[in-house]
Design a protein around this motif. Structure first.
Motif, short mmCIF file in Angstrom:
data_model
loop_
_atom_site.label_atom_id
_atom_site.label_comp_id
_atom_site.label_asym_id
_atom_site.label_seq_id
_atom_site.Cartn_x
_atom_site.Cartn_y
_atom_site.Cartn_z
N LEU A 169 -3.53 8.24 3.39
CA LEU A 169 -4.39 7.91 4.63
C LEU A 169 -3.64 6.54 5.15
O LEU A 169 -2.86 6.04 4.71
CB LEU A 169 -5.69 7.53 4.01
N PRO A 170 -4.01 6.45 6.38
CA PRO A 170 -3.51 5.16 7.19
C PRO A 170 -4.10 3.97 6.75
O PRO A 170 -5.12 3.96 6.38
CB PRO A 170 -3.88 5.60 8.78
N PRO A 171 -3.18 2.78 7.07
CA PRO A 171 -3.70 1.73 6.23
C PRO A 171 -5.00 1.25 7.34
O PRO A 171 -5.12 1.43 8.60
CB PRO A 171 -2.64 0.81 6.88
N MET A 172 -5.98 0.46 6.64
CA MET A 172 -7.22 0.03 7.21
C MET A 172 -7.74 -1.25 6.27
O MET A 172 -7.09 -1.39 5.26
CB MET A 172 -8.19 1.03 7.52
N ARG A 173 -8.29 -2.13 7.18
CA ARG A 173 -9.07 -3.05 6.32
C ARG A 173 -10.15 -2.43 5.36
O ARG A 173 -10.75 -1.59 5.81
CB ARG A 173 -9.30 -4.04 6.90
#
Length: 147
Positions: A68-72
């Motif tokens: 999955l893409p990076p996120m906070r």
């Protein structure tokens, strides 16, 4: 003041928390005096609280492992707000749920209308317009200079 409050627990969440509590009790028995007593629900096995940095780093690792893409981690709060809103929760209810003092915080910072929701709104508008009478007399004032 608005950030304080309680929520009714969903049955699945209550069950997960009870399992967590039992796990902590067993760890406390195993470690004895080495166990660090806290009021935190989510801790390391020795009872020490999880730091914000550890949670963020672990979250990034899990996202990466799942492709999955990076996120906070905090972005999950934004996602939850959007999902609740898209599924019919009113803005005032959402403000209360999110514990925001001002409705502007909820509307301007947390809500992002998804493409699916935009399509639903457009479809709803199309349905309303298609049910309206087709006569131009209903839309144009005959005395208007634009008629």
């Amino acid at each position: 003041e608005t950030s304080k409050g309680t929520f009714p627990l969903l049955a699945d969440i209550k069950e997960a928390l009870m399992i967590r509590k039992e796990s902590q009790r067993r760890q406390r028995e195993i470690l004895g005096e080495a166990y660090i007593e806290t009021d935190y629900v989510f801790t390391f096995p020795n009872g020490r609280f999880l730091t914000q940095r550890w949670v963020n780093d672990r979250f990034k690792t899990i996202l990466s492992e799942c492709g999955l893409p990076p996120m906070r981690f905090h972005d999950l709060r934004h996602s939850a707000a959007c999902i609740l809103y898209s599924n019919g929760m009113g803005i005032k209810e959402l403000q209360r749920w999110m514990r925001h003092g001002k409705i502007e915080m909820t509307a301007d910072v947390y809500l992002h209308i998804s493409k699916e929701r935009e399509k639903e709104l457009a479809d709803g508008l199309q349905n309303m317009l298609s049910r309206a009478p087709k006569s131009k007399d209903n839309f144009i004032d005959k005395k208007s200079k634009w008629a």
